[in-house]
Design an enzyme around this catalytic site. Structure first.
Site, PDB file in Angstrom:
ATOM      1  N   GLU A  31     -16.873 -12.918  47.920  1.00 23.72           N
ATOM      2  CA  GLU A  31     -16.067 -13.884  47.171  1.00 23.72           C
ATOM      3  C   GLU A  31     -14.691 -14.080  47.816  1.00 23.72           C
ATOM      4  O   GLU A  31     -14.053 -15.114  47.617  1.00 23.72           O
ATOM      5  CB  GLU A  31     -15.884 -13.426  45.735  1.00 23.72           C
ATOM      6  CG  GLU A  31     -17.158 -13.399  44.925  1.00 23.72           C
ATOM      7  CD  GLU A  31     -16.907 -12.876  43.535  1.00 23.72           C
ATOM      8  OE1 GLU A  31     -16.999 -13.695  42.595  1.00 23.72           O
ATOM      9  OE2 GLU A  31     -16.602 -11.675  43.383  1.00 23.72           O
ATOM     10  N   TYR A  63       0.409 -35.765  33.017  1.00 21.73           N
ATOM     11  CA  TYR A  63      -0.841 -35.052  33.297  1.00 21.73           C
ATOM     12  C   TYR A  63      -1.192 -35.054  34.777  1.00 21.73           C
ATOM     13  O   TYR A  63      -1.852 -34.135  35.262  1.00 21.73           O
ATOM     14  CB  TYR A  63      -2.004 -35.562  32.451  1.00 21.73           C
ATOM     15  CG  TYR A  63      -2.320 -37.037  32.556  1.00 21.73           C
ATOM     16  CD1 TYR A  63      -2.985 -37.554  33.648  1.00 21.73           C
ATOM     17  CD2 TYR A  63      -1.971 -37.898  31.524  1.00 21.73           C
ATOM     18  CE1 TYR A  63      -3.285 -38.899  33.738  1.00 21.73           C
ATOM     19  CE2 TYR A  63      -2.260 -39.244  31.599  1.00 21.73           C
ATOM     20  CZ  TYR A  63      -2.920 -39.747  32.705  1.00 21.73           C
ATOM     21  OH  TYR A  63      -3.215 -41.077  32.778  1.00 21.73           O
ATOM     22  N   GLU A  83      -9.766 -14.023  34.489  1.00 23.62           N
ATOM     23  CA  GLU A  83      -8.767 -13.863  33.434  1.00 23.62           C
ATOM     24  C   GLU A  83      -7.353 -14.068  33.982  1.00 23.62           C
ATOM     25  O   GLU A  83      -6.518 -14.714  33.354  1.00 23.62           O
ATOM     26  CB  GLU A  83      -8.875 -12.469  32.801  1.00 23.62           C
ATOM     27  CG  GLU A  83     -10.130 -12.264  31.981  1.00 23.62           C
ATOM     28  CD  GLU A  83     -11.359 -11.845  32.769  1.00 23.62           C
ATOM     29  OE1 GLU A  83     -12.353 -11.433  32.143  1.00 23.62           O
ATOM     30  OE2 GLU A  83     -11.360 -11.930  34.028  1.00 23.62           O
ATOM     31  N   LYS A 108     -16.417 -20.489  37.116  1.00 25.37           N
ATOM     32  CA  LYS A 108     -16.850 -20.197  38.483  1.00 25.37           C
ATOM     33  C   LYS A 108     -18.247 -20.788  38.588  1.00 25.37           C
ATOM     34  O   LYS A 108     -19.175 -20.348  37.905  1.00 25.37           O
ATOM     35  CB  LYS A 108     -16.854 -18.692  38.739  1.00 25.37           C
ATOM     36  CG  LYS A 108     -17.223 -18.327  40.161  1.00 25.37           C
ATOM     37  CD  LYS A 108     -17.183 -16.828  40.383  1.00 25.37           C
ATOM     38  CE  LYS A 108     -15.749 -16.396  40.586  1.00 25.37           C
ATOM     39  NZ  LYS A 108     -15.660 -15.026  41.141  1.00 25.37           N
TER      40      LYS A 108
END
Length: 126
Positions: A31, A63, A83, A108
């Site tokens: 990863e 935005y 997290e 993910k």
């Protein structure tokens, strides 16, 4: 009808859905070796009173600027955990004082799990 002293501000939600960006986030060596796709949804609770009256971009949260900042976090910063990535995105989204709360979902899209899943995700609210 005249406004009373107990009038509440006009709050609403600005939604950015399905922001996709490549990033290097994860615990496993594979990863950390190459970018992988992430998808982010953001909901900002914002005082919209001034913008609702003025129709001026300066009176609301832009935005486009938020989306660019979030893309930068995903693509240029590195974290082990979703997290932490979600928390960092929430920090960036909450910089503007007009944002009273933020909800962030980070997906993910190709997680390193044996099971066949569409994605894994973390959702935080701040």
């Amino acid at each position: 009808m005249p406004a009373d002293d107990g009038a509440r501000p006009l709050t609403g939600t600005i939604v950015i859905a399905g922001l996709r960006e490549l990033g290097v986030h994860g615990v496993l060596p594979e990863e950390q070796a190459r970018p992988q796709p992430f998808e982010v949804d953001i909901q900002l609770t914002v005082d919209l009173e001034a913008a609702g009256e003025s129709d001026a971009l300066d009176d609301t949260v832009d935005y486009s600027a938020v989306a660019e900042a979030v893309s930068r976090v995903v693509s240029s910063e590195r974290y082990h955990l979703l997290e932490r990535l979600a928390t960092r995105i929430a920090e960036v989204c909450g910089v503007d004082d007009r944002v009273s709360s933020v909800s962030v979902t980070v997906r993910k899209l190709h997680p390193p799990v044996r099971a066949m899943v569409d994605y894994v995700a973390v959702r935080i609210e701040r």
